[in-house]
Motif scaffolding. Sequence first.
Motif, PDB file in Angstrom:
ATOM      1  N   LEU A  54       0.611  -1.225  -0.148  1.00  0.00           N
ATOM      2  CA  LEU A  54      -0.018  -0.001  -0.035  1.00  0.00           C
ATOM      3  C   LEU A  54       0.810   1.544   0.035  1.00  0.00           C
ATOM      4  O   LEU A  54       0.412   2.189  -0.810  1.00  0.00           O
ATOM      5  CB  LEU A  54      -0.965  -0.023   1.134  1.00  0.00           C
ATOM      6  CG  LEU A  54      -2.314  -0.620   0.841  1.00  0.00           C
ATOM      7  CD1 LEU A  54      -3.174  -0.712   2.001  1.00  0.00           C
ATOM      8  CD2 LEU A  54      -3.180   0.352  -0.255  1.00  0.00           C
ATOM      9  N   PRO A  55       1.956   1.412   0.696  1.00  0.00           N
ATOM     10  CA  PRO A  55       2.596   2.470   0.654  1.00  0.00           C
ATOM     11  C   PRO A  55       3.132   2.949  -0.700  1.00  0.00           C
ATOM     12  O   PRO A  55       3.341   4.169  -1.102  1.00  0.00           O
ATOM     13  CB  PRO A  55       3.819   2.665   1.732  1.00  0.00           C
ATOM     14  CG  PRO A  55       3.076   1.505   2.831  1.00  0.00           C
ATOM     15  CD  PRO A  55       2.180   0.473   1.853  1.00  0.00           C
ATOM     16  N   LEU A  56       3.716   1.936  -1.211  1.00  0.00           N
ATOM     17  CA  LEU A  56       4.318   2.219  -2.815  1.00  0.00           C
ATOM     18  C   LEU A  56       3.238   2.263  -3.639  1.00  0.00           C
ATOM     19  O   LEU A  56       3.402   3.340  -4.464  1.00  0.00           O
ATOM     20  CB  LEU A  56       4.863   0.836  -2.973  1.00  0.00           C
ATOM     21  CG  LEU A  56       5.609   0.582  -4.581  1.00  0.00           C
ATOM     22  CD1 LEU A  56       6.291   1.657  -4.635  1.00  0.00           C
ATOM     23  CD2 LEU A  56       6.080  -0.722  -4.976  1.00  0.00           C
ATOM     24  N   LEU A  57       2.006   1.792  -3.540  1.00  0.00           N
ATOM     25  CA  LEU A  57       0.845   2.119  -4.481  1.00  0.00           C
ATOM     26  C   LEU A  57       0.361   3.778  -4.374  1.00  0.00           C
ATOM     27  O   LEU A  57       0.262   4.404  -5.166  1.00  0.00           O
ATOM     28  CB  LEU A  57      -0.191   1.198  -4.399  1.00  0.00           C
ATOM     29  CG  LEU A  57       0.040  -0.398  -4.786  1.00  0.00           C
ATOM     30  CD1 LEU A  57      -1.070  -1.229  -4.273  1.00  0.00           C
ATOM     31  CD2 LEU A  57       0.086  -0.350  -6.408  1.00  0.00           C
ATOM     32  N   PRO A  80      -6.896  -6.720  12.191  1.00  0.00           N
ATOM     33  CA  PRO A  80      -7.808  -6.880  11.223  1.00  0.00           C
ATOM     34  C   PRO A  80      -7.988  -6.201   9.950  1.00  0.00           C
ATOM     35  O   PRO A  80      -8.481  -6.557   9.209  1.00  0.00           O
ATOM     36  CB  PRO A  80      -9.245  -6.887  12.067  1.00  0.00           C
ATOM     37  CG  PRO A  80      -8.785  -5.946  13.210  1.00  0.00           C
ATOM     38  CD  PRO A  80      -7.405  -6.057  13.691  1.00  0.00           C
ATOM     39  N   LEU A  81      -7.530  -4.688  10.313  1.00  0.00           N
ATOM     40  CA  LEU A  81      -7.783  -3.890   9.091  1.00  0.00           C
ATOM     41  C   LEU A  81      -6.652  -3.070   8.816  1.00  0.00           C
ATOM     42  O   LEU A  81      -5.493  -2.857   9.586  1.00  0.00           O
ATOM     43  CB  LEU A  81      -8.575  -2.624   9.852  1.00  0.00           C
ATOM     44  CG  LEU A  81     -10.359  -3.122   9.955  1.00  0.00           C
ATOM     45  CD1 LEU A  81     -11.256  -2.072  10.667  1.00  0.00           C
ATOM     46  CD2 LEU A  81     -11.108  -3.519   8.744  1.00  0.00           C
ATOM     47  N   GLN A  82      -6.413  -2.293   7.651  1.00  0.00           N
ATOM     48  CA  GLN A  82      -5.341  -1.426   7.394  1.00  0.00           C
ATOM     49  C   GLN A  82      -6.302  -0.119   7.280  1.00  0.00           C
ATOM     50  O   GLN A  82      -7.049   0.218   6.202  1.00  0.00           O
ATOM     51  CB  GLN A  82      -4.889  -1.805   5.981  1.00  0.00           C
ATOM     52  CG  GLN A  82      -4.024  -3.141   6.347  1.00  0.00           C
ATOM     53  CD  GLN A  82      -3.339  -3.449   4.807  1.00  0.00           C
ATOM     54  OE1 GLN A  82      -2.339  -2.759   4.568  1.00  0.00           O
ATOM     55  NE2 GLN A  82      -4.096  -4.314   4.077  1.00  0.00           N
ATOM     56  N   LEU A  83      -6.178   0.774   8.176  1.00  0.00           N
ATOM     57  CA  LEU A  83      -6.828   2.241   7.942  1.00  0.00           C
ATOM     58  C   LEU A  83      -5.860   3.305   7.737  1.00  0.00           C
ATOM     59  O   LEU A  83      -4.809   3.482   8.683  1.00  0.00           O
ATOM     60  CB  LEU A  83      -7.477   2.454   9.431  1.00  0.00           C
ATOM     61  CG  LEU A  83      -8.705   1.859   9.610  1.00  0.00           C
ATOM     62  CD1 LEU A  83      -9.377   1.918  11.185  1.00  0.00           C
ATOM     63  CD2 LEU A  83      -9.974   2.572   8.811  1.00  0.00           C
ATOM     64  N   VAL A 108       1.540   8.628   3.223  1.00  0.00           N
ATOM     65  CA  VAL A 108       0.906   8.315   4.344  1.00  0.00           C
ATOM     66  C   VAL A 108       1.169   8.934   5.565  1.00  0.00           C
ATOM     67  O   VAL A 108       2.448   9.456   5.777  1.00  0.00           O
ATOM     68  CB  VAL A 108       1.307   6.742   4.786  1.00  0.00           C
ATOM     69  CG1 VAL A 108       0.821   6.304   5.864  1.00  0.00           C
ATOM     70  CG2 VAL A 108       1.080   5.794   3.571  1.00  0.00           C
ATOM     71  N   VAL A 109       0.231   9.403   6.137  1.00  0.00           N
ATOM     72  CA  VAL A 109       0.299  10.493   7.260  1.00  0.00           C
ATOM     73  C   VAL A 109      -0.041   9.477   8.591  1.00  0.00           C
ATOM     74  O   VAL A 109       0.808   9.573   9.445  1.00  0.00           O
ATOM     75  CB  VAL A 109      -0.813  11.415   7.559  1.00  0.00           C
ATOM     76  CG1 VAL A 109      -0.984  12.273   8.625  1.00  0.00           C
ATOM     77  CG2 VAL A 109      -0.754  12.231   6.116  1.00  0.00           C
TER      78      VAL A 109
END
Length: 262
Positions: free
Chosen positions: A213-216, A241-244, A224-225
């Motif tokens: 995700l950080p790359l995309l 459970p999540l990526q928020l 990303v903050v």
Amino acid sequence: MSEQFYSDARLYDRLFPGGAQAVDFYRAEADRQGGYVLELGCGTGHKLIPIASDGHPCMGLELSPDMLAEAERKAGERGVELAWVQGDMREFDLGRTFDLVIIAGNSLLHLHEADDLVSCFRAVRRHLAPGARLVFDVFNPSVRMLAQADGVRRRRDALSFVDPDRGVVHVDVAETYDAAAQVTRGRWYFSTESEADFAVAPLEIRSIFPQELPLLLSLGGLRVVECWGDWSRAPFTADAPLQLYVCESGQTEDRSSDWLKK
């Protein structure tokens, strides 16, 4: 493809009626950020209508006309005014910027190709006002659960619900996982005691791993903050459970994602 899964919006709402923690989270993010809110993949307005009811000007973009029609009906029933637009989150031009963009409820996972994800992030970046943020959630993939996607049809008791016309509806799911594409391909079966498989719908969902995700996002011109692991804003861990994610515009839009194109 998953269009059929969303063709009965009221059935969808009965299948997924909860999510109070998610609603509260996004309402709090809208209050924290302030200004005009855009939701991509807004569905039937489960998150956006409560945000609009708090007094925030809102716009919802949704690909499915059936889901969008139900969102409009629900908003009208609650006396909440907001703008609805049919469109594709991979490429859109709404003619204005927003102070907060949200992509809730795993909606991002309907984009299966890396290039589509980057295209979405680039479109978001073009719609961010100065100081604006993108906030989204996707599940954190479990390798163990993905390995259990063996194509066998199984009852999902936790998903059973009551339909006012049909009574208790049971849900069976058969899934396989395409590791090369990172896509889970499933068929969902809806049945009652008297009517077996009254609805059968395919659903294909991508897994996005935390390393990607950080790359995309960077390739889409975002940075990303913050990153949390659940609705309470606990730190993200491997078993969360999540990526928020909370993101904002980077300095420049990185065009190097051309290599992602097939």
